[in-house]
Write a protein that holds these residues in place. Structure first.
Motif, PDB file in Angstrom:
ATOM      1  N   TRP A 180       0.798  -1.229   0.000  1.00  0.00           N
ATOM      2  CA  TRP A 180       0.000   0.000   0.000  1.00  0.00           C
ATOM      3  C   TRP A 180       0.833   1.282   0.000  1.00  0.00           C
ATOM      4  O   TRP A 180       0.295   2.373   0.114  1.00  0.00           O
ATOM      5  N   GLY A 181       2.158   1.162  -0.101  1.00  0.00           N
ATOM      6  CA  GLY A 181       3.002   2.346  -0.260  1.00  0.00           C
ATOM      7  C   GLY A 181       3.480   3.011   1.010  1.00  0.00           C
ATOM      8  O   GLY A 181       4.319   3.905   0.965  1.00  0.00           O
ATOM      9  N   LYS A 182       2.964   2.633   2.157  1.00  0.00           N
ATOM     10  CA  LYS A 182       3.409   3.195   3.439  1.00  0.00           C
ATOM     11  C   LYS A 182       3.085   2.198   4.542  1.00  0.00           C
ATOM     12  O   LYS A 182       2.217   1.343   4.384  1.00  0.00           O
ATOM     13  N   ALA A 183       3.796   2.292   5.639  1.00  0.00           N
ATOM     14  CA  ALA A 183       3.524   1.418   6.774  1.00  0.00           C
ATOM     15  C   ALA A 183       2.221   1.847   7.445  1.00  0.00           C
ATOM     16  O   ALA A 183       1.793   2.998   7.331  1.00  0.00           O
ATOM     17  N   ALA A 184       1.574   0.923   8.126  1.00  0.00           N
ATOM     18  CA  ALA A 184       0.353   1.249   8.871  1.00  0.00           C
ATOM     19  C   ALA A 184       0.704   2.211  10.005  1.00  0.00           C
ATOM     20  O   ALA A 184       1.851   2.272  10.455  1.00  0.00           O
ATOM     21  N   ASP A 185      -0.282   2.971  10.453  1.00  0.00           N
ATOM     22  CA  ASP A 185      -0.041   3.963  11.497  1.00  0.00           C
ATOM     23  C   ASP A 185       0.296   3.330  12.843  1.00  0.00           C
ATOM     24  O   ASP A 185       1.156   3.832  13.565  1.00  0.00           O
ATOM     25  N   SER A 186      -0.387   2.240  13.190  1.00  0.00           N
ATOM     26  CA  SER A 186      -0.074   1.597  14.464  1.00  0.00           C
ATOM     27  C   SER A 186      -0.591   0.164  14.497  1.00  0.00           C
ATOM     28  O   SER A 186      -1.489  -0.213  13.746  1.00  0.00           O
ATOM     29  N   LEU A 187       0.015  -0.600  15.375  1.00  0.00           N
ATOM     30  CA  LEU A 187      -0.418  -1.956  15.695  1.00  0.00           C
ATOM     31  C   LEU A 187      -0.689  -1.963  17.189  1.00  0.00           C
ATOM     32  O   LEU A 187       0.179  -1.610  17.986  1.00  0.00           O
ATOM     33  N   GLU A 188      -1.920  -2.321  17.563  1.00  0.00           N
ATOM     34  CA  GLU A 188      -2.308  -2.277  18.975  1.00  0.00           C
ATOM     35  C   GLU A 188      -2.898  -3.611  19.393  1.00  0.00           C
ATOM     36  O   GLU A 188      -3.488  -4.314  18.581  1.00  0.00           O
ATOM     37  N   ARG A 189      -2.738  -3.920  20.664  1.00  0.00           N
ATOM     38  CA  ARG A 189      -3.338  -5.125  21.225  1.00  0.00           C
ATOM     39  C   ARG A 189      -4.570  -4.723  22.020  1.00  0.00           C
ATOM     40  O   ARG A 189      -4.571  -3.728  22.735  1.00  0.00           O
ATOM     41  N   SER A 190      -5.637  -5.506  21.900  1.00  0.00           N
ATOM     42  CA  SER A 190      -6.876  -5.214  22.598  1.00  0.00           C
ATOM     43  C   SER A 190      -6.696  -5.376  24.102  1.00  0.00           C
ATOM     44  O   SER A 190      -5.973  -6.262  24.559  1.00  0.00           O
ATOM     45  N   THR A 191      -7.362  -4.518  24.846  1.00  0.00           N
ATOM     46  CA  THR A 191      -7.335  -4.655  26.301  1.00  0.00           C
ATOM     47  C   THR A 191      -8.419  -5.604  26.781  1.00  0.00           C
ATOM     48  O   THR A 191      -8.349  -6.100  27.904  1.00  0.00           O
ATOM     49  N   ASP A 192      -9.422  -5.878  25.929  1.00  0.00           N
ATOM     50  CA  ASP A 192     -10.530  -6.750  26.318  1.00  0.00           C
ATOM     51  C   ASP A 192     -10.231  -8.223  26.075  1.00  0.00           C
ATOM     52  O   ASP A 192     -10.544  -9.067  26.902  1.00  0.00           O
ATOM     53  N   ARG A 193      -9.645  -8.521  24.924  1.00  0.00           N
ATOM     54  CA  ARG A 193      -9.401  -9.910  24.551  1.00  0.00           C
ATOM     55  C   ARG A 193      -7.923 -10.125  24.270  1.00  0.00           C
ATOM     56  O   ARG A 193      -7.286  -9.306  23.621  1.00  0.00           O
ATOM     57  N   GLU A 194      -7.412 -11.243  24.743  1.00  0.00           N
ATOM     58  CA  GLU A 194      -5.997 -11.546  24.587  1.00  0.00           C
ATOM     59  C   GLU A 194      -5.626 -11.894  23.144  1.00  0.00           C
ATOM     60  O   GLU A 194      -4.491 -11.698  22.721  1.00  0.00           O
ATOM     61  N   ASP A 195      -6.591 -12.404  22.379  1.00  0.00           N
ATOM     62  CA  ASP A 195      -6.315 -12.866  21.022  1.00  0.00           C
ATOM     63  C   ASP A 195      -6.720 -11.850  19.956  1.00  0.00           C
ATOM     64  O   ASP A 195      -6.851 -12.189  18.792  1.00  0.00           O
ATOM     65  N   GLU A 196      -6.898 -10.595  20.335  1.00  0.00           N
ATOM     66  CA  GLU A 196      -7.400  -9.575  19.419  1.00  0.00           C
ATOM     67  C   GLU A 196      -6.378  -8.446  19.258  1.00  0.00           C
ATOM     68  O   GLU A 196      -5.869  -7.922  20.242  1.00  0.00           O
TER      69      GLU A 196
END
Length: 131
Positions: free
Chosen positions: A25-41
């Motif tokens: 897509w020409g640029k890196a994604a803005d952020s990668l975050e882990r959910s605080t509600d679910r461990e697998d999200e």
């Protein structure tokens, strides 16, 4: 140089949100975050997805987010790396898209019975030899 296969969830998601995202897509994604509600999200945030920049959504399809294509690509990369995962695209009110990734299988899906589908050949047997 030998390449290594990512074995951890965070490792493959970092690869997707930086290296693969930039290549596709020409640029890196803005952020990668882990959910605080679910461990697998996990969530990949992109403030301006490339596919949304070139599509005008009709008024009768106001909730359509064309970044669902990108979610399918992410799901395909995860599947190719042997991670069972689902990825869905959700528009943000402030603009951009959040790609929600759930790693692993849902218990409800595992309990579902598979659908039986009747299969028919597209061409008669005599016509297949000519095709």
């Amino acid at each position: 140089r030998l390449t290594k296969r990512e074995l951890t969830e965070v490792g493959i998601l970092q690869f997707i949100s930086t290296t693969a995202w930039k290549a596709l897509w020409g640029k890196a994604a803005d952020s990668l975050e882990r959910s605080t509600d679910r461990e697998d999200e996990y969530m990949i945030v992109d403030s301006a997805p490339l596919v949304n920049q070139f599509v005008s959504v009709p008024a009768n399809l106001g909730a359509l987010d064309c970044a669902a294509l990108m979610a399918g690509v992410v799901a395909g990369i995860l599947d190719g790396a042997y991670f069972a995962a689902k990825c869905t695209a959700h528009p943000r009110e402030e603009g951009g898209t959040v790609f929600l990734i759930r790693i692993g299988h849902d218990e409800a899906e595992e309990q579902k019975e598979p659908e039986l589908v009747e299969m028919r050949p597209v061409l008669p047997l005599a016509d297949r030899a000519l095709a």
